[in-house]
Design a protein around this motif. Sequence first.
Motif, mmCIF file in Angstrom:
data_model
loop_
_atom_site.group_PDB
_atom_site.id
_atom_site.type_symbol
_atom_site.label_atom_id
_atom_site.label_comp_id
_atom_site.label_asym_id
_atom_site.label_seq_id
_atom_site.Cartn_x
_atom_site.Cartn_y
_atom_site.Cartn_z
ATOM 1 N N ARG A 38 36.652 37.113 38.161
ATOM 2 C CA ARG A 38 36.353 36.065 39.166
ATOM 3 C C ARG A 38 37.486 36.025 40.123
ATOM 4 N NH1 ARG A 38 37.804 31.316 34.713
ATOM 5 N NH2 ARG A 38 40.352 31.691 34.879
ATOM 6 N N GLN A 39 37.068 35.363 41.252
ATOM 7 C CA GLN A 39 37.864 34.832 42.451
ATOM 8 C C GLN A 39 37.551 33.654 43.150
ATOM 9 O OE1 GLN A 39 37.593 38.248 45.423
ATOM 10 N NE2 GLN A 39 39.765 37.692 46.085
ATOM 11 N N ALA A 40 38.760 32.986 43.013
ATOM 12 C CA ALA A 40 38.629 31.577 43.678
ATOM 13 C C ALA A 40 39.337 31.847 45.005
ATOM 14 C CB ALA A 40 39.433 30.598 42.778
ATOM 15 N N PRO A 41 38.916 30.856 45.835
ATOM 16 C CA PRO A 41 39.263 30.924 47.257
ATOM 17 C C PRO A 41 40.968 31.017 47.418
ATOM 18 C CG PRO A 41 37.411 29.118 47.120
ATOM 19 C CD PRO A 41 37.842 29.597 45.780
ATOM 20 N N GLY A 42 41.412 31.908 48.127
ATOM 21 C CA GLY A 42 42.580 32.031 48.469
ATOM 22 C C GLY A 42 43.503 32.596 47.157
ATOM 23 N N LYS A 43 42.594 33.094 46.437
ATOM 24 C CA LYS A 43 43.401 33.751 45.077
ATOM 25 C C LYS A 43 42.944 35.061 44.968
ATOM 26 C CE LYS A 43 44.311 29.578 42.328
ATOM 27 N NZ LYS A 43 44.157 28.883 41.099
ATOM 28 N N ASN A 83 32.100 28.058 27.698
ATOM 29 C CA ASN A 83 32.123 26.716 27.183
ATOM 30 C C ASN A 83 33.328 26.017 27.534
ATOM 31 O OD1 ASN A 83 29.462 27.382 25.734
ATOM 32 N ND2 ASN A 83 30.666 28.224 23.945
ATOM 33 N N SER A 84 33.498 24.873 27.395
ATOM 34 C CA SER A 84 34.514 24.225 27.706
ATOM 35 C C SER A 84 35.032 24.290 29.085
ATOM 36 C CB SER A 84 35.431 24.275 26.690
ATOM 37 O OG SER A 84 35.103 23.751 25.267
ATOM 38 N N LEU A 85 34.330 24.440 30.049
ATOM 39 C CA LEU A 85 34.687 24.610 31.235
ATOM 40 C C LEU A 85 35.341 23.711 31.749
ATOM 41 C CD1 LEU A 85 31.307 26.125 32.635
ATOM 42 C CD2 LEU A 85 33.603 27.462 32.739
ATOM 43 N N ASN A 86 36.490 24.097 32.804
ATOM 44 C CA ASN A 86 37.389 23.169 33.510
ATOM 45 C C ASN A 86 37.447 23.690 35.004
ATOM 46 O OD1 ASN A 86 39.696 25.155 34.056
ATOM 47 N ND2 ASN A 86 39.474 24.905 31.669
ATOM 48 N N PRO A 87 37.881 22.676 35.729
ATOM 49 C CA PRO A 87 37.856 22.969 37.128
ATOM 50 C C PRO A 87 38.411 24.531 37.681
ATOM 51 C CG PRO A 87 38.230 20.643 36.841
ATOM 52 C CD PRO A 87 38.219 21.261 35.656
ATOM 53 N N GLU A 88 39.506 24.832 36.644
ATOM 54 C CA GLU A 88 40.192 26.080 37.051
ATOM 55 C C GLU A 88 39.258 27.097 36.856
ATOM 56 O OE1 GLU A 88 42.680 22.695 36.853
ATOM 57 O OE2 GLU A 88 41.564 23.344 35.085
ATOM 58 N N ASP A 89 38.166 27.004 36.257
ATOM 59 C CA ASP A 89 37.351 28.181 36.016
ATOM 60 C C ASP A 89 36.495 28.332 37.393
ATOM 61 O OD1 ASP A 89 36.898 26.990 32.665
ATOM 62 O OD2 ASP A 89 38.140 28.654 33.468
ATOM 63 N N ALA A 90 36.364 27.470 38.047
ATOM 64 C CA ALA A 90 35.393 27.401 39.188
ATOM 65 C C ALA A 90 35.957 28.756 40.102
ATOM 66 C CB ALA A 90 35.618 26.201 40.207
ATOM 67 N N ALA A 91 34.793 29.432 40.329
ATOM 68 C CA ALA A 91 35.066 30.705 41.138
ATOM 69 C C ALA A 91 33.883 31.447 41.432
ATOM 70 C CB ALA A 91 36.101 31.773 40.454
#
Length: 125
Positions: A38-43, A83-91
């Motif tokens: 996975r890749q989030a913006p800027g990471k 499961n148990s997704l959190n905002p840090e998993d967004a990508a």
Amino acid sequence: QVQLVESGGGSVQAGGSLRLSCAVSGDTDSSNSMGWFRQAPGKEREAVAAIYTGGSIYYADSVKGRFTVSLDSAKNTLNLQMNSLNPEDAAMYYCAAGLIFDDDYVLEPDGYNFWGQGTQVTVSS
């Protein structure tokens, strides 16, 4: 060549679940490892989970206990139950295949030479 097509991304609230799938086709014998990254913006792109030759499974510490990777050989599909997704998993989530010679590198993106186009996961708090 290996062709990979991801599906299943979407938007969920924190605590929710999503299931990603990756349809695999082509010369799969040229790869001995398949994974989700996975890749989030800027990471930088980071590993999520991988299945290595013989069926060994590897997870990034950040998803252990929450995500489950599986390979449906009959359907040639790599799945990722989240499961148990959190905002840090967004990508953007990518499926990848590669020929890895040392399992120390199974979770290293550079070892994979076939990539899908990605599927977006958004998690709202």
